[in-house]
Design a protein around this motif. Structure first.
Motif, mmCIF file in Angstrom:
data_model
loop_
_atom_site.group_PDB
_atom_site.id
_atom_site.type_symbol
_atom_site.label_atom_id
_atom_site.label_comp_id
_atom_site.label_asym_id
_atom_site.label_seq_id
_atom_site.Cartn_x
_atom_site.Cartn_y
_atom_site.Cartn_z
ATOM 1 N N GLY A 33 0.812 -1.207 0.000
ATOM 2 C CA GLY A 33 0.000 0.000 0.000
ATOM 3 C C GLY A 33 0.848 1.259 0.000
ATOM 4 N N ALA A 110 -8.308 6.878 -1.451
ATOM 5 C CA ALA A 110 -7.595 5.602 -1.555
ATOM 6 C C ALA A 110 -6.630 5.606 -2.738
ATOM 7 C CB ALA A 110 -8.593 4.461 -1.699
ATOM 8 N N SER A 292 -5.210 -0.115 5.553
ATOM 9 C CA SER A 292 -5.456 0.953 4.583
ATOM 10 C C SER A 292 -5.978 2.206 5.279
ATOM 11 C CB SER A 292 -6.462 0.488 3.532
ATOM 12 O OG SER A 292 -5.955 -0.623 2.804
#
Length: 348
Positions: A33, A110, A292
């Protein structure tokens, strides 16, 4: 990765190995990520990625296979398959909705925006959830072939699984039930070794120490001094050499993890690590959302240090799902990480 028996009823090193492997899985997804968000240098991310993917999934595959024989003999093939397939299908669909809904809601901040249409395509797994259809597939293979019945059968089944592993090593297909088949080989090795066989090996201190030293050395050499293809990624650029190195590194990394876990099981560290291992299913299902979310919050707060992200994302990605699991149990929400009560009774 099902809920398991209390530690006193089984080899403690199994839970410790699960704990080590699940922390590595969380770390791997945090690292990916960060790389996707350009918060971690690419070379650093690739190096961490190679080391982690050379052992964590293969370790889980092997450990998951250890208990298949016992489950088949206890419940019968049909009942065992009914129970496990029902569980994994339920969890796959439920967490596809949960994880997908969160990703849709957070799309504006995101790395990769997600739409409701993306979530509705359940045949394309959401992130880590591909592992659940994989578990269904390999459990069906193991329960129908039963390689633990004889040495000849084990040799044939493992031989065919080994050939399949080499053929698909590193490939990462898009659809459910098509991914991770290189991991069938360590899963079936676990089926042949069985829980009792693994416990016997874990008690042999000389074997364990040798496995830890040699396995760790080879794993680090392959991961740091070469560019191997890992079992489930990197298939687009694989070569004969990279596959051979990947197989060698994966075998060494898995042996090292199991051996180190057997050594840790003899120390005071074993308790908390084993606790994490016993909650590996819950952590596996929920950690992506937590990790996340941690990255997004830290970025919004202006934190750009990748090491702060790695530590915070991995720690919360392990701790928060455990807290959530304990809370769900106290509230009677058995459906969140297991089957709803009615469905459980129907397949019991």
């Amino acid at each position: 990765m099902e809920s398991v028996a209390p530690t006193s009823a089984r080899d403690q090193s199994v839970d410790v190995a699960r704990g080590v492997a699940i922390v590595a899985i969380v770390l791997g997804h945090v690292e990916r990520g960060l790389a996707s968000a350009s918060l971690l240098p690419l070379e650093t991310a690739l190096g961490i990625d190679r080391l982690l993917y050379l052992f964590h999934l293969a370790t889980f595959a092997y450990l998951s296979g250890l208990f298949v024989k016992r489950a088949v003999e206890r419940d019968g093939t049909r009942q065992m398959l009914t129970r496990r397939v029902t569980l994994f299908v339920w969890l796959y669909l439920l967490w596809t909705v949960i994880q997908g809904t969160v990703r849709v809601a957070a799309s504006s901040v995101a790395n990769t925006p997600v739409t409701v249409g993306d979530v509705a395509r359940a045949w394309i797994p959401e992130g880590q959830l591909w592992f659940l259809p994989w578990l269904i597939g390999v459990t069906v293979v193991a329960a129908t072939t039963q390689p633990w019945r004889s040495r000849a059968r084990a040799a044939v089944v493992l031989g065919l699984a080994g050939l399949l592993a080499v053929a698909v090593w590193g490939f990462d297909p898009l659809y459910a039930f098509t991914r991770g088949w290189a991991l069938l080989f360590p899963f079936l090795i676990g089926c042949v070794v069985t829980q009792s066989g693994h416990a016997a090996l874990a008690r042999r201190r000389g074997v364990v120490v040798a496995g830890a030293v040699v396995g760790t050395t080879v794993w680090l050499w392959v991961g740091l001094a070469s560019v191997p293809t890992t079992p489930t990624t990197g298939g687009g650029s694989r070569t004969v050499d990279s596959i051979l190195l990947g197989v060698l590194g994966c075998g060494a990394g898995t042996v090292a993890t199991l051996a180190v876990a057997a050594l840790l099981a003899r120390t005071p560290v074993a308790g908390p690590v084993a606790l994490v291992g016993r909650r590996s299913l819950e952590i596996f299902l929920a950690h992506i959302v937590v990790a996340s979310g941690t990255r997004i919050v830290l970025v919004q707060l202006g934190v750009a240090d990748p090491w702060v992200h790695l530590v915070a994302g991995t720690t919360l990605g392990v701790v928060v799902p455990v807290v959530l699991a304990v809370g769900a149990e106290r509230l009677g929400w058995t459906w969140l990480f297991g089957l709803p009560r009615r469905l459980h009774r129907a397949v019991a």
